[in-house]
Design an enzyme around this catalytic site. Structure first.
Site, PDB file in Angstrom:
ATOM      1  N   THR A  74       0.841  -1.208   0.000  1.00 25.53           N
ATOM      2  CA  THR A  74       0.000   0.000   0.000  1.00 25.53           C
ATOM      3  C   THR A  74       0.868   1.247   0.000  1.00 25.53           C
ATOM      4  OG1 THR A  74      -1.788  -1.146   1.131  1.00 25.53           O
ATOM      5  CG2 THR A  74      -1.750   1.253   1.351  1.00 25.53           C
ATOM      6  N   GLN A  93       1.198  -8.867  -6.360  1.00 24.85           N
ATOM      7  CA  GLN A  93       0.715 -10.249  -6.446  1.00 24.85           C
ATOM      8  C   GLN A  93       1.639 -11.140  -7.284  1.00 24.85           C
ATOM      9  OE1 GLN A  93      -1.411 -11.831  -4.761  1.00 24.85           O
ATOM     10  NE2 GLN A  93      -2.584 -10.194  -3.803  1.00 24.85           N
ATOM     11  N   SER A 144       5.420  -6.485  -1.880  1.00 26.68           N
ATOM     12  CA  SER A 144       5.007  -6.607  -0.482  1.00 26.68           C
ATOM     13  C   SER A 144       5.530  -7.922   0.089  1.00 26.68           C
ATOM     14  CB  SER A 144       3.478  -6.575  -0.406  1.00 26.68           C
ATOM     15  OG  SER A 144       3.057  -6.833   0.904  1.00 26.68           O
ATOM     16  N   ALA A 145       6.173  -7.833   1.264  1.00 21.24           N
ATOM     17  CA  ALA A 145       6.815  -9.029   1.847  1.00 21.24           C
ATOM     18  C   ALA A 145       5.808 -10.126   2.198  1.00 21.24           C
ATOM     19  CB  ALA A 145       7.585  -8.624   3.100  1.00 21.24           C
ATOM     20  N   HIS A 146       4.618  -9.734   2.706  1.00 27.31           N
ATOM     21  CA  HIS A 146       3.730 -10.782   3.225  1.00 27.31           C
ATOM     22  C   HIS A 146       3.047 -11.585   2.119  1.00 27.31           C
ATOM     23  CE1 HIS A 146      -0.507  -9.110   3.006  1.00 27.31           C
ATOM     24  NE2 HIS A 146       0.150  -7.984   2.858  1.00 27.31           N
ATOM     25  N   THR A 175      12.030   5.369  11.446  1.00 27.34           N
ATOM     26  CA  THR A 175      12.985   4.290  11.755  1.00 27.34           C
ATOM     27  C   THR A 175      12.528   2.996  11.097  1.00 27.34           C
ATOM     28  OG1 THR A 175      13.471   5.382  13.826  1.00 27.34           O
ATOM     29  CG2 THR A 175      14.123   3.064  13.663  1.00 27.34           C
ATOM     30  N   CYS A 187      -9.253  -6.720   0.739  1.00 28.88           N
ATOM     31  CA  CYS A 187      -9.482  -5.351   1.217  1.00 28.88           C
ATOM     32  C   CYS A 187     -10.886  -4.862   0.918  1.00 28.88           C
ATOM     33  CB  CYS A 187      -8.464  -4.404   0.606  1.00 28.88           C
ATOM     34  SG  CYS A 187      -6.803  -4.959   0.911  1.00 28.88           S
TER      35      CYS A 187
HETATM   36  C1  LIG Z   1      -2.342  -5.974  -6.064  1.00 25.99           C
HETATM   37  C2  LIG Z   1      -2.117  -5.501  -4.656  1.00 25.99           C
HETATM   38  N1  LIG Z   1      -1.495  -4.337  -4.446  1.00 25.99           N
HETATM   39  C3  LIG Z   1      -1.269  -3.872  -3.213  1.00 25.99           C
HETATM   40  C4  LIG Z   1      -1.667  -4.571  -2.099  1.00 25.99           C
HETATM   41  C5  LIG Z   1      -1.414  -4.012  -0.731  1.00 25.99           C
HETATM   42  O1  LIG Z   1      -0.297  -4.631  -0.134  1.00 25.99           O
HETATM   43  P1  LIG Z   1      -0.092  -4.557   1.462  1.00 25.99           P
HETATM   44  O2  LIG Z   1      -1.064  -5.514   2.067  1.00 25.99           O
HETATM   45  O3  LIG Z   1       1.350  -4.985   1.648  1.00 25.99           O
HETATM   46  O4  LIG Z   1      -0.284  -3.156   1.862  1.00 25.99           O
HETATM   47  C6  LIG Z   1      -2.326  -5.798  -2.264  1.00 25.99           C
HETATM   48  C7  LIG Z   1      -2.810  -6.564  -1.096  1.00 25.99           C
HETATM   49  O5  LIG Z   1      -3.678  -7.391  -1.175  1.00 25.99           O
HETATM   50  C8  LIG Z   1      -2.552  -6.280  -3.586  1.00 25.99           C
HETATM   51  O6  LIG Z   1      -3.177  -7.430  -3.807  1.00 25.99           O
END
Ligand SMILES: Cc1ncc(COP(=O)(O)O)c(C=O)c1O
Length: 391
Positions: A72, A179, A199-201, A238, A327
């Protein structure tokens, strides 16, 4: 009850090697990377190593990686960073109707501040029309932000051609690859992108860490998160040293493991699941382009079934899946992605996203298909749908 996790596009389980790195840094390394003493310098070394690992996964140089708190923030940094760093009110941004809210919402904010935003449509397969993209570019276009792959359908956009169009017109190009990175090989050499979000997760790292790749020679971005001079003043605050060190490890593992053989194995698992499901259940429809898609994602509609009810029933049986994006689910609104693909609302309401991961086994997905067939049957309020013989 053993859980079967088929929601890897929402988040992925942390890899044991990553967990070891995160916990050992949290336990043993308390330094602030901005401190001059040895504890600070040790933390700085951890950040430097992680920056190399993240860069290496996507074929970038470590100086091109800006750590953020996740996908995000990386997306916000790209959009707001370009709009306020390079452009001014009245500047034009091109995106699509199927982007993640972390692209669409900052675009709306920019629009409220006088920027002009075009949200391209997609076709019924979820693909952007490249001619429409080219046609909408103007002298004032600052940025094209189009996703690498879609979280709900797994549909891949032709980012190579999009980047070529951007280059030809002298417009900056950002792609949200959240993704894709960790599921398929993504190399910046193959994509003419100026910025790319990770995104790491989503790749077996910890939540709360990510990165924006910013190509060497790109204009300076405005920093929406201003504070100290961390990340070369491009992102104050930080750093999350433990999370970032784990992110580096996750990227190192992904670089080793994401071979074309592994991608084919994942795609075979997904296809095996679909074959089982369509042999056991009538009235099943796939949404999205079957040619250009991630190997792990399957978005299915089930005639005469309410997706949210099905999700809850599956959860009660130990199978975790999603409706819409993680989301936007819970918002009560039909998926904007499937809506943009012209899927009728009753079909959208019956849709479920199955997203598989590296640790899913054949036994698990066969069990999940059987549970799904029983659950759909019960949800169809007594109408018989579980077929006894293969199609
Ligand atoms: C295509 C896409 N972009 C951005 C994000 C947001 O990533 P984060 O959860 O690391 O903020 C997601 C999360 O589902 C995603 O699927």
């Amino acid at each position: 009850m053993d859980k079967i996790y088929l929601d890897h596009n929402a988040t992925t389980p942390i890899a044991p090697e990553v967990l070891r790195v995160v916990t050992s840094v949290l336990h043993d390394q308390m330094g602030n990377p901005s401190s001059a003493h040895s504890m600070g310098r040790t933390a700085r070394v951890l950040l430097d190593e992680a920056r190399e690992q993240v860069a290496s996964l996507i074929g970038a140089s470590s100086s091109e990686i800006i750590f953020t708190s996740g996908g995000t923030e990386a997306n916000n940094l790209a959009l707001l960073g370009v709009a306020f760093g390079v452009g001014k009110s009245g500047g034009h941004i091109v995106t699509s109707q199927v982007e993640h809210p972390s692209i669409l919402n900052p675009c709306t904010q920019l629009e409220n501040l006088g920027f002009v935003v075009d949200r391209l449509r997609v076709d019924e397969l979820g693909r952007i029309n490249l001619q429409a993209l080219e046609n909408c570019l103007t002298e004032s276009t600052l940025l094209i932000s189009l996703q690498h792959s879609n979280s709900e359908t797994g549909v891949l956009q032709d980012v190579k051609k999009i980047g070529e169009i951007a280059k030809k017109k002298g417009v900056l190009f950002h792609t949200d690859a959240v993704q894709s990175v960790g599921k398929i090989p993504v190399r910046v050499q193959d994509i003419p992108a100026d910025m790319l979000s990770i995104s790491a997760h989503k790749l077996n790292g910890a939540k709360g860490t990510g990165a924006l790749y910013l190509k060497k020679g790109s204009p300076d971005l405005f920093s929406p998160l201003c504070g100290g001079s961390q990340e070369k003043k491009r992102r104050g605050g930080t750093e999350n040293v433990a999370g970032i060190a784990g992110f580096g490890k996750a990227c190192e593992l992904a670089q080793k493991n994401i071979t074309s053989r592994e991608c084919s194995r994942l795609a075979s698992l997904r296809d095996h699941f679909y074959q089982l499901v369509s042999s056991l259940i009538s009235g099943v429809e796939i949404f999205g382009d079957l040619e250009n898609r991630l190997p792990n994602t399957l978005n299915l509609g089930f005639e005469e079934v309410d997706g949210d009810t099905l999700l809850i029933s599956l959860d009660m049986e130990g199978v975790a899946v999603s409706t819409g994006s993680a989301c936007s689910s819970g918002s009560g609104l039909p998926s904007p992605v499937l809506t943009a693909m012209n899927v009728p609302s009753e079909k959208i309401n019956s849709s479920i996203r199955f997203s598989f991961g590296w640790s899913n086994t054949t036994a698990e997905i066969e069990k999940a298909a059987k549970i799904l067939a029983q659950t759909v049957s019960l949800n169809r309020a007594g109408k018989s749908c579980v077929k006894t013989s293969k199609r």
